[in-house]
Design an enzyme around this catalytic site. Sequence first.
Site, short mmCIF file in Angstrom:
data_model
loop_
_atom_site.label_atom_id
_atom_site.label_comp_id
_atom_site.label_asym_id
_atom_site.label_seq_id
_atom_site.Cartn_x
_atom_site.Cartn_y
_atom_site.Cartn_z
CB ILE B 461 1.07 2.49 -3.96
CG1 ILE B 461 0.53 3.74 -3.23
CG2 ILE B 461 1.70 2.89 -5.28
CD1 ILE B 461 1.62 4.74 -2.84
CB ILE B 625 -14.90 10.79 2.80
CG1 ILE B 625 -14.22 11.84 3.69
CG2 ILE B 625 -14.25 9.42 2.99
CD1 ILE B 625 -12.76 12.14 3.35
N PRO B 628 -15.36 5.86 2.93
CG PRO B 628 -17.30 6.25 4.16
CD PRO B 628 -16.82 5.81 2.81
CB THR B 630 -10.32 2.87 0.90
OG1 THR B 630 -11.22 3.82 0.33
CG2 THR B 630 -10.68 1.48 0.45
CB VAL B 699 -7.31 10.82 3.03
CG1 VAL B 699 -8.47 11.80 3.15
CG2 VAL B 699 -7.70 9.61 2.21
N GLY B 700 -4.03 10.47 1.59
CA GLY B 700 -2.90 9.53 1.69
C GLY B 700 -1.83 9.96 2.67
CD GLU B 701 1.60 12.60 0.59
OE1 GLU B 701 0.70 13.10 -0.12
OE2 GLU B 701 2.80 12.70 0.32
#
Lengths: 343, 735
Positions: B461, B625, B628, B630, B699-701
């Site tokens: 997304i 990670i 790093p 994105t 790490v999206g949120e």
Amino acid sequence: MINFSYVRTTDVSEAVREIALDPSARFIAGGTNIIDLMKENVARPTRLIDITRLPLNRIEDTPDGGLRLGALCTNADTAYDDQVQRRYPLLSKAILAGASAQLRNMATNGGNLLQRTRCYYFYDTGTPCNKREPGSGCPAISGLNRLHAVLGASEHCIAVHPSDMCVALAALQAIVRVQGPQGERAIPYAEFQRLPGDTPQIDNNLGREEIITAIDLPAQGYPDHYAYLKVRDRTSYAFALVSVAAALEMDGDTIRDARIALGGVAHKPWRDNDAEALLIGQAATDQNFRCVADAYMRGARGYAHNTFKIELAKLAIVRALVQAVRMERNGDKQLHRTTTEPR
Amino acid sequence: MTSSYIGQPLNRVDGRAKVTGEAKYAAEYNVHGLAHGFIVSSTIARGRIVRIDSGRAASVPGVLRVFTHENREHLPSYDRDDEHSFLPLRDAKIHFSGQPIALVVAETSELARYAASLVQVEYSHEPHVMDLNTRRGEAYDPKEDEDSASSTKDRGDAQSAFTHAAVRHEAEYTHPCEHHNPMEMHATTAAWHGDGKITAYEKTQGAPRSQKYLMKVFGFKKDEVRVIASYVGGAFGSGLRAEHQLFLSVLAARELARSVRVTLTRQQMFTIGYRPWSIQRLKLGAGADGALHAIGHDALTNTSRLEDYTENDVGWSAALYNCPNIKRSYKVAQIDCYTPADMRAPGGATGMYAIESAMDELAYAAGIDPLELRLKNYSEKDLNEDKPFSSKQLRECFRQGAQRFGWAKRNPAPRSMREGNELIGWGMATGIWEAMRLKASARAVLTYDGKLDVASATTDIGTGTYTIMTQIAADTLGLRIADVTFRLGDSTLPPAPIQGGSFTAASVGPAVKAACDAVREKLFKLARNVPDSGLANAKIEDVAFVDGRIALARDPSLGVTIVGAMRYGNLKQIEEVAKAELAEDLEKRYAMYVHSAIFAEVRVDADFGSVRVARVVNAVAAGRILNPKTARSQVLGGVVMGIGMALHEETLADHDLGRFMTHNFADYHIPVNADVQDIDVIFVDERDDIINPLGVKGVGEIGIVGTAAAIANAVFHATGKRVRDLPITLDKVFT
């Protein structure tokens, strides 16, 4: 959006004839407001008359030492014009405090004067609104009114005029030049926009068959002592909660002439000649500024969510006057920031 | 696995397609014979449609059909009450303002939009309620409560401990309704194939989920409906659920036997899910030394009358703080709105705003530095369920974040820093989010020419999934990025969960690796048989896959190219499908979380109260990670959204009309570029051998969690004024 026909005109008289022919025709120039309104079904013109090719896009000197701004000059071209920046920096600054670079590149001076309010209800055809549909009611009075008027409102409408440019024009006492079937006329700025009264659907005194051709700025542009201060909810691309155009003529520490116009507080840029006069011949002190600020807001009335504007406007008037006297930009850098400063 | 791409700040593999327009979004598929639908939305919040007259609309030349509840196809699903209890056009009932009540389908989108304005509707009104504040008395324990308080047990005696605590703080924190506002509006292009089959190009966070929805609602068999979401222009949770446009476009396509597209307008984006209003009461009791003795956290959020939406607002403090007495409650109350939806860090953003604001207030009450207070109460294990953490480098986040920010120089006194008309404040907060992992599968196909095609029905997304999966696959088989293609967003691909919960990297990543590992083993067997390869006696542990070759690790001159091995085996391709999931015992034994420490500097106008965020340092511990670049973008975006949450975002509702009124980007404020200044993202080293073979969390949120609290705390430090009601607009600071 409804179906509409489109015609392009290259001559002012022809434009006036075209608009007179069809009561539901509208002019389109930059289109930054009317297109939005059409998409939302707020404006439903059956005919659009494209006036972008009319020869009204020059900025030139007037015989009396002022400057004439063509109605079809874009806001960006006006704000960055050498003469405007040098002689009327207040106007330049006010324009650049408004909208976004993209919008200023499209929007014209005439169109800026004619933009409609940003009241939530006016824009939503699913709700009543006296300005959009006279007699249907004003939900803002008992509803969401944080952005609304604290001066000059009526029981029919508490909308505010959203322009920044117009606030400076009011302070500069510009003249709006128009042409209609009966010929040309000149409207002093103070008489151009209206208060809502019981006809909130009418924003200004431009006749339906008239077209704005130019805005004349008088010779006095207050280039030495001015400030345009805009207080808003985010750093850019937000309408003013309160804005102040302040212009002073100073003789040492004494104020010889003062102009103050407020945006975001009324249905038109708000001026109070009596309150302004309190400054004439006075020393430029915080106390005197506070006094004129109180006088400006004397008749103000707040609603459920916007009472804060009254005190905010007073503080903004004082700050703007201080800036105009000192011509320093320290305090308002976050309000006018257009680029990000590297740390 | 040798690692030449994982951990590198690779550019997005789909970047070129996106900037050139080659990447197609749901509303960009121009299929043959396409018709366009426009939704008519209700203007009242509750009641019934008495009469709906579509005659004028239907008579406009070019209009194909006006669908309403009166003339739509009858579907058995209309009679069912299930989790999708709102179906557009089900009946005459109005449940919320903006409800889709008709779909006008025409030859062009302009015609459909125009004709939609001609549909006349008469309603009978019923009284509605939209103000959560007036519904406090009607709050109840939600029916479906898997997310919320009941999953974590209270402990000790919080009430008594609070009463006897030397330092106490109690306050209420409120937070408004917010809408997700992704850049891409929701759209579906329902392509009709003539044989009753449909391909839906759909804006969704999970193509398989949308497919399942269509099967359930319309009774399609699995091979009759395919859902494709190759590119998604942001979602933030708004695409987790099938929304109006999917249902309506497919309904119309079936009845008209034509392809139909339905796109929501920006205004209509405010008629779908949103982050709910919340009212939270925090009670913190501590000893004079700052040690927490009691935490009380009660949350109330709104839901609709249609179903119970729940989120985990109150579960976080117990996982974060070492406190013996904790009591929590979570209730919902119904208002006449559409059902809320998960929005970036649902519950975490909301709950941690209140917890971390309260911790700051406690720090002042106790006279302790806010960072010191966090360290004092640092929990070495998850006391929610008495489990060790799979990894927790939060202490390091605090250390590195504070150092980068310069926290040690802070004078704790409010209003102690000023520059001209600006009051300067420094605040901090902690962030926490679950490191989840779900079952996922992937397929890897290696062809004779050394090209690898990997596929999974996951979604990207905008997060960078295309890129990180390509990196994982390339590294596993020692191929160049350019020789690897990763495909996603198609319901026919091997199943994967929706993209949400920050779990894609940790769920799909291991599946991609497993599929590629299976290919790797087959390749290795082939390679061993190649004469003169030197690998005849090697074990798979002895070889490295590098630069398209399979070679002995101790003597890379011995080996064979992948293409050579394939040729020798006379194979056109090797295809492997693999599933991956977390072993159940690990899930039972360990608590898995992502942590962060956020430090913020605000500048507040001393007269006007207007706030700007001058800089933010966010130090994140999220396992390994993968990329790093994105990953940083995800945290940056989260912080920007946190700035919006703190200062700008609020969907204003007119309670009398029962209607959202700020339904455009001029009125609904998110931060503009000029509001976003210096943001510094730090990823601290965190090794996690438990969560998955890649050691990756998500790490999206995490970037949004705690950010609003850090800013609110900084506003207090700047001004001495504590604003407990988001967003912190200038009138709240100034009055």
